[in-house]
Design a protein around this motif. Structure first.
Motif, PDB file in Angstrom:
ATOM      1  N   LEU A  50       0.852  -1.198   0.000  1.00 16.18           N
ATOM      2  CA  LEU A  50       0.000   0.000   0.000  1.00 16.18           C
ATOM      3  C   LEU A  50       0.879   1.235   0.000  1.00 16.18           C
ATOM      4  CD1 LEU A  50      -2.953  -0.949   2.351  1.00 16.18           C
ATOM      5  CD2 LEU A  50      -3.020  -0.375  -0.068  1.00 16.18           C
ATOM      6  N   ALA A 242     -12.594  -0.880  -3.778  1.00 13.15           N
ATOM      7  CA  ALA A 242     -11.789   0.313  -3.506  1.00 13.15           C
ATOM      8  C   ALA A 242     -12.071   0.858  -2.106  1.00 13.15           C
ATOM      9  CB  ALA A 242     -12.073   1.376  -4.560  1.00 13.15           C
ATOM     10  N   VAL A 243     -13.296   0.669  -1.611  1.00 13.45           N
ATOM     11  CA  VAL A 243     -13.635   1.141  -0.257  1.00 13.45           C
ATOM     12  C   VAL A 243     -12.838   0.363   0.791  1.00 13.45           C
ATOM     13  CG1 VAL A 243     -15.503   1.433   1.414  1.00 13.45           C
ATOM     14  CG2 VAL A 243     -15.950   1.786  -1.016  1.00 13.45           C
ATOM     15  N   GLN A 244     -12.780  -0.956   0.613  1.00  7.99           N
ATOM     16  CA  GLN A 244     -11.970  -1.778   1.528  1.00  7.99           C
ATOM     17  C   GLN A 244     -10.519  -1.312   1.506  1.00  7.99           C
ATOM     18  OE1 GLN A 244     -12.744  -5.569  -0.305  1.00  7.99           O
ATOM     19  NE2 GLN A 244     -14.426  -6.078   1.079  1.00  7.99           N
ATOM     20  N   LEU A 245     -10.027  -1.059   0.312  1.00  4.76           N
ATOM     21  CA  LEU A 245      -8.642  -0.628   0.147  1.00  4.76           C
ATOM     22  C   LEU A 245      -8.377   0.668   0.909  1.00  4.76           C
ATOM     23  CD1 LEU A 245      -5.988  -1.236  -1.504  1.00  4.76           C
ATOM     24  CD2 LEU A 245      -6.822   0.434  -3.146  1.00  4.76           C
ATOM     25  N   ARG A 246      -9.297   1.622   0.766  1.00  3.79           N
ATOM     26  CA  ARG A 246      -9.111   2.920   1.409  1.00  3.79           C
ATOM     27  C   ARG A 246      -9.072   2.763   2.930  1.00  3.79           C
ATOM     28  NH1 ARG A 246     -13.525   5.662  -0.467  1.00  3.79           N
ATOM     29  NH2 ARG A 246     -12.888   4.998  -2.537  1.00  3.79           N
ATOM     30  N   LEU A 247      -9.977   1.955   3.489  1.00  2.98           N
ATOM     31  CA  LEU A 247      -9.997   1.743   4.937  1.00  2.98           C
ATOM     32  C   LEU A 247      -8.687   1.109   5.409  1.00  2.98           C
ATOM     33  CD1 LEU A 247     -13.679   0.521   5.343  1.00  2.98           C
ATOM     34  CD2 LEU A 247     -12.679   2.546   6.422  1.00  2.98           C
ATOM     35  N   GLU A 249      -5.822   1.258   4.057  1.00  6.40           N
ATOM     36  CA  GLU A 249      -4.780   2.275   3.959  1.00  6.40           C
ATOM     37  C   GLU A 249      -4.799   3.170   5.200  1.00  6.40           C
ATOM     38  OE1 GLU A 249      -3.240   3.709  -0.395  1.00  6.40           O
ATOM     39  OE2 GLU A 249      -5.365   3.767   0.083  1.00  6.40           O
ATOM     40  N   GLN A 250      -6.021   3.595   5.571  1.00  9.51           N
ATOM     41  CA  GLN A 250      -6.191   4.441   6.767  1.00  9.51           C
ATOM     42  C   GLN A 250      -5.662   3.757   8.017  1.00  9.51           C
ATOM     43  OE1 GLN A 250     -10.282   5.541   7.567  1.00  9.51           O
ATOM     44  NE2 GLN A 250     -10.459   6.497   5.546  1.00  9.51           N
ATOM     45  N   ASP A 289     -13.976  -4.007  -9.424  1.00  7.41           N
ATOM     46  CA  ASP A 289     -14.775  -3.266  -8.436  1.00  7.41           C
ATOM     47  C   ASP A 289     -16.034  -2.691  -9.044  1.00  7.41           C
ATOM     48  OD1 ASP A 289     -15.458  -2.119  -6.059  1.00  7.41           O
ATOM     49  OD2 ASP A 289     -14.155  -0.391  -6.282  1.00  7.41           O
TER      50      ASP A 289
END
Ligand code: C2E
Ligand code: MG
Ligand code: MG
Ligand code: MG
Length: 290
Positions: A50, A242-247, A249-250, A289
């Motif tokens: 990431l 992409a939502v899973q990815l963003r979380l 990453e956070q 996605d």
């Protein structure tokens, strides 16, 4: 009439049990010949760092091209391989194959890509088998960290003095250890202290509903934080959106693996698409996605 139907249903029940037993027996016999017939093949799935988007690792995943039944998934034949003991020869083959690929990558590509191999606990049951791996792998002189073994929490839970020795012998030749499907096994975390673990792979069951389910979200974040405190890297399994990815990453997760980037693919295609063409940089799969 009712009595007759009852007996009939019972007959159906025993018949289907018999059919299932027959099917497993046939599969076991077929699997015994699969190796020498060249029906087994390793597929490779990218694991992406990431932040950088770099292809950091790959996981080798076994596939069986059955001559009559087509592709059989490891979820179906690994249990059969374990029950029959065939997993020992199959596992040796997988490890040798993967080690050769890891060596080729180390020699041919600038970029360091770690190859991870799944290991069944049964493969660690005999001490000599692991020592044979160590001997063979040592002759390859792989750069440290080229190869990782993935096993589940269950293997580390049983107190076996040889296990420490086996793992340190592997570590001495640069092989890393990952815990697969983390969070689904036994809850004792003391083994994280006892064994040197480089990576935790957070099971897909936590990631799946991470966008909708606050508990899954908290658990995932907590696992990542705990791992960080212990100096252990994290890989999230089964990332599809992409939502899973963003979380993730956070939360500071290190790497992700999942259909969002790529499905497991044959070796040629993996090397062509992800190393040669993409130069080791992964983009989200535009088809994933939707
Ligand atoms: P695993 O080690 O947890 O491997 C990850 C599994 O998740 C793989 O299934 C992979 O195809 C799948 N996966 C990856 N990304 C996604 C995603 O985004 N969504 C979904 N739904 N699935 C995803 P696969 O290849 O069917 O393998 C299943 C299991 O079989 C593996 O789980 C592993 O436990 C076992 N296995 C596979 N190859 C070997 C092997 O060589 N030796 C041993 N002992 N076990 C193996
Ligand atoms: Mg795995
Ligand atoms: Mg896994
Ligand atoms: Mg899993």
């Amino acid at each position: 009439q009712a009595k007759y139907e009852g007996r009939n249903r019972f007959t159906h029940f025993t018949q289907s049990l018999q059919q299932e037993a027959d099917r497993r027996l046939t599969l076991t016999n077929d699997l015994a010949c699969a190796l020498e017939r060249g029906e087994l093949e390793l597929f490779y799935q990218p694991i992406v760092e990431l932040g950088s988007g770099r292809l950091a690792k790959a996981e080798a995943l076994l596939r069986w091209r059955h001559p009559r039944r087509g592709m059989i998934s490891p979820g179906e034949f690994i249990p059969i391989a374990e029950e029959s003991g065939l997993i020992l020869d199959i596992g040796d083959w997988v490890l040798n194959e993967a080690a050769d690929v890891a060596l080729r990558w180390a020699m041919n590509y600038e970029q360091r890509i770690q190859l991870a191999v799944n290991i069944s606990p049964l493969q660690f049951a005999e001490r000599t088998r692991v020592l044979q791996w160590v001997d063979r792998l040592a002759t390859l002189h792989l750069p440290p960290g080229s190869l990782a073994l993935e096993f589940t929490e269950g293997m580390l839970i049983r107190e076996r003095p040889e296990l420490q020795q086996q793992l340190s012998a592997l570590r001495s030749i640069g092989v890393e250890m990952s815990i697969d499907d983390f969070g689904t096994g036994f809850s004792s975390l003391s083994y994280l202290k006892r064994f040197c673990i480089e990576t935790l792979k957070i099971d897909r069951s936590f990631i799946k509903d991470i966008a909708e389910d606050a508990t899954d979200r908290s658990l995932t974040e907590a696992i990542i934080l705990m791992a960080k405190k212990l100096g252990i890297k994290t890989v999230a399994e089964g990332v599809e959106t992409a939502v899973q990815l963003r979380l993730l990453e956070q939360f500071g997760c290190d790497c992700v693996q999942g259909f969002l980037f790529a499905r497991p693919t044959p070796l040629d295609e993996f090397e062509m698409r992800f190393i040669k063409e993409a130069g080791g940089m992964l983009r989200m799969d535009p088809m994933a996605d939707l």
